[in-house]
Design a protein around this motif. Structure first.
Motif, PDB file in Angstrom:
ATOM      1  N   ARG A 100       6.875  29.408  54.623  1.00  0.00           N
ATOM      2  CA  ARG A 100       5.779  30.353  54.400  1.00  0.00           C
ATOM      3  C   ARG A 100       6.094  31.279  53.226  1.00  0.00           C
ATOM      4  N   ALA A 101       7.364  31.721  53.135  1.00  0.00           N
ATOM      5  CA  ALA A 101       7.753  32.598  52.024  1.00  0.00           C
ATOM      6  C   ALA A 101       7.586  31.877  50.693  1.00  0.00           C
ATOM      7  N   ILE A 102       7.983  30.610  50.648  1.00  0.00           N
ATOM      8  CA  ILE A 102       7.843  29.838  49.413  1.00  0.00           C
ATOM      9  C   ILE A 102       6.370  29.694  49.035  1.00  0.00           C
ATOM     10  N   LYS A 103       5.527  29.463  50.010  1.00  0.00           N
ATOM     11  CA  LYS A 103       4.096  29.336  49.766  1.00  0.00           C
ATOM     12  C   LYS A 103       3.527  30.623  49.169  1.00  0.00           C
ATOM     13  N   VAL A 104       3.916  31.763  49.752  1.00  0.00           N
ATOM     14  CA  VAL A 104       3.412  33.045  49.255  1.00  0.00           C
ATOM     15  C   VAL A 104       3.883  33.288  47.825  1.00  0.00           C
ATOM     16  N   LEU A 105       5.156  33.075  47.573  1.00  0.00           N
ATOM     17  CA  LEU A 105       5.687  33.276  46.223  1.00  0.00           C
ATOM     18  C   LEU A 105       5.003  32.360  45.212  1.00  0.00           C
ATOM     19  N   SER A 106       4.602  31.182  45.663  1.00  0.00           N
ATOM     20  CA  SER A 106       3.971  30.201  44.766  1.00  0.00           C
ATOM     21  C   SER A 106       2.523  30.548  44.445  1.00  0.00           C
ATOM     22  N   GLU A 107       1.857  31.261  45.377  1.00  0.00           N
ATOM     23  CA  GLU A 107       0.410  31.393  45.256  1.00  0.00           C
ATOM     24  C   GLU A 107      -0.109  32.799  44.962  1.00  0.00           C
ATOM     25  N   VAL A 108       0.724  33.831  45.105  1.00  0.00           N
ATOM     26  CA  VAL A 108       0.234  35.181  44.783  1.00  0.00           C
ATOM     27  C   VAL A 108      -0.002  35.308  43.278  1.00  0.00           C
ATOM     28  N   ASP A 109      -0.746  36.326  42.903  1.00  0.00           N
ATOM     29  CA  ASP A 109      -1.038  36.541  41.489  1.00  0.00           C
ATOM     30  C   ASP A 109       0.164  37.066  40.716  1.00  0.00           C
ATOM     31  N   PHE A 110       0.962  37.922  41.371  1.00  0.00           N
ATOM     32  CA  PHE A 110       2.164  38.430  40.705  1.00  0.00           C
ATOM     33  C   PHE A 110       3.188  38.869  41.743  1.00  0.00           C
ATOM     34  N   ILE A 111       4.424  39.064  41.269  1.00  0.00           N
ATOM     35  CA  ILE A 111       5.540  39.435  42.142  1.00  0.00           C
ATOM     36  C   ILE A 111       6.143  40.752  41.665  1.00  0.00           C
ATOM     37  N   ALA A 112       6.337  41.669  42.590  1.00  0.00           N
ATOM     38  CA  ALA A 112       7.037  42.926  42.301  1.00  0.00           C
ATOM     39  C   ALA A 112       8.459  42.787  42.835  1.00  0.00           C
ATOM     40  N   ALA A 113       9.446  42.958  41.975  1.00  0.00           N
ATOM     41  CA  ALA A 113      10.828  42.669  42.334  1.00  0.00           C
ATOM     42  C   ALA A 113      11.747  43.854  42.050  1.00  0.00           C
ATOM     43  N   GLU A 114      12.765  44.005  42.911  1.00  0.00           N
ATOM     44  CA  GLU A 114      13.765  45.053  42.705  1.00  0.00           C
ATOM     45  C   GLU A 114      14.475  44.844  41.373  1.00  0.00           C
ATOM     46  N   ASP A 115      14.855  43.611  41.101  1.00  0.00           N
ATOM     47  CA  ASP A 115      15.473  43.242  39.822  1.00  0.00           C
ATOM     48  C   ASP A 115      14.857  41.906  39.399  1.00  0.00           C
ATOM     49  N   THR A 116      14.042  41.941  38.373  1.00  0.00           N
ATOM     50  CA  THR A 116      13.322  40.733  37.966  1.00  0.00           C
ATOM     51  C   THR A 116      14.272  39.616  37.532  1.00  0.00           C
ATOM     52  N   ARG A 117      15.458  39.979  37.040  1.00  0.00           N
ATOM     53  CA  ARG A 117      16.408  38.945  36.618  1.00  0.00           C
ATOM     54  C   ARG A 117      16.910  38.162  37.822  1.00  0.00           C
ATOM     55  N   ASN A 118      17.256  38.866  38.890  1.00  0.00           N
ATOM     56  CA  ASN A 118      17.733  38.186  40.098  1.00  0.00           C
ATOM     57  C   ASN A 118      16.630  37.337  40.727  1.00  0.00           C
ATOM     58  N   THR A 119      15.424  37.894  40.769  1.00  0.00           N
ATOM     59  CA  THR A 119      14.313  37.156  41.365  1.00  0.00           C
ATOM     60  C   THR A 119      13.962  35.936  40.529  1.00  0.00           C
ATOM     61  N   GLN A 120      14.095  36.044  39.192  1.00  0.00           N
ATOM     62  CA  GLN A 120      13.814  34.906  38.330  1.00  0.00           C
ATOM     63  C   GLN A 120      14.745  33.742  38.637  1.00  0.00           C
ATOM     64  N   LYS A 121      15.999  34.030  38.972  1.00  0.00           N
ATOM     65  CA  LYS A 121      16.947  32.965  39.333  1.00  0.00           C
ATOM     66  C   LYS A 121      16.467  32.231  40.574  1.00  0.00           C
TER      67      LYS A 121
END
Length: 300
Positions: free
Chosen positions: A37-58
């Protein structure tokens, strides 16, 4: 259940909705813990707000996901929070993630949830990893009632007041601590709680080198006199009660060799276990050592 995509599950709350903030729990060490479910949400939302975009990009790269991202952390949460709210009110969907674990737990994501509530923006949570709960389940301490205290303050007076308040807390306590502060924290806790109070120190949770040390505060101090703390720790501490006083210490009905073996079984070296038992009993370590020697002679 052969497949979570069977008809029985198609009607669950899985469709991505515009104007919704999704709190998405991410792995604390083991990537396999990320839910479908988490993968689905990350795949389909319009954008992601992240604590550290570099870590989330990995993480996104591993998953083969490409999404616009904005940073959201402690020092920009006020300005960036308003910007995120504006986009949500315009009908976009957003996933909020931290570097590891569940957003809004000891995390500025809590402020964004408050802002959403104030502005009438919908929020939902995608459950998953939480280091505090993972450590609690591994601690072998009471789990029926507990309190999560996060990180202790770096301000000395606030820190002292916080620890003093917790000294009489009857529920199991959960703290986070950085490796370079661990020895000081253990010493402060032992001074306030007494060295015989039980504690579980958890590190590298869900990873290959996962480690759980179940001992006492004095035992932990002795252990880390010889070993350098490494990695982020979750400390799970026994609450105040009948088992936290010296009159009813857990080792009261143990012989000295049994007391030492208790710490060895928890993962300590025999040298550290001897020092821990000596601390807890209030005797010199040589006395404990001599008892161990006598036992070994009797067994031969």
């Amino acid at each position: 259940m052969s497949s979570i995509k069977s008809n029985e599950y198609r009607e669950e709350k899985n469709a991505i909705v515009g104007g919704m903030l999704y709190l998405v729990a991410t792995p604390i060490g083991n990537l396999s813990d990320l839910s479908e479910r988490a993968i689905k949400v990350l795949s389909e939302v319009d954008f992601i707000a992240a604590e550290d975009t570099r870590n989330t990009q990995k993480l996104l790269s591993i998953l083969g996901i490409s999404k616009p991202m904005v940073s959201y952390f402690e020092h920009n949460k006020r300005e960036r929070g308003e910007q995120i709210i504006a986009r949500l009110q315009a009908g976009q969907s957003c996933a909020l993630v931290t570097d590891a674990g569940t957003p809004a737990i000891s995390d500025p994501g809590a402020d964004l949830v408050v802002l959403c509530a104030e502005q009438g923006v919908s929020v939902t949570s995608i459950p998953g990893c939480c280091a505090a709960i993972t450590a609690l389940t591994l601690s072998a301490l009471p789990t029926g009632r507990f309190t999560f205290e996060g990180f202790l303050s770096t301000n000395k007076s606030e820190r002292r007041a916080h620890i003093s308040e917790l000294a009489h807390e009857k529920r199991t306590m959960i703290l986070h601590e950085a490796p370079h502060k661990l020895r000081t924290t253990l010493a402060d806790l032992a001074q306030a709680f007494g060295g015989s109070r039980r504690i579980s120190l958890c590190r590298e949770l869900t990873k290959l080198n996962e480690e759980v040390l179940r001992t006492t505060l004095d035992g932990a101090i002795a252990h880390y006199e010889q070993k350098e703390p490494r990695g982020e720790y979750v400390l799970v501490i026994e609450g105040a009660g009948e088992h936290s006083s010296s009159k009813t210490a857990f080792w009261q009905n143990m012989s000295i060799p049994e007391h030492v073996q208790y710490h060895v079984d928890a993962g300590m070296s025999q040298k550290d276990a001897i020092k821990a038992a000596a601390r807890e009993r209030g005797v010199h370590k040589n006395e404990v050592y001599s008892q161990m020697v006598e036992q070994k002679k009797s067994e031969n």
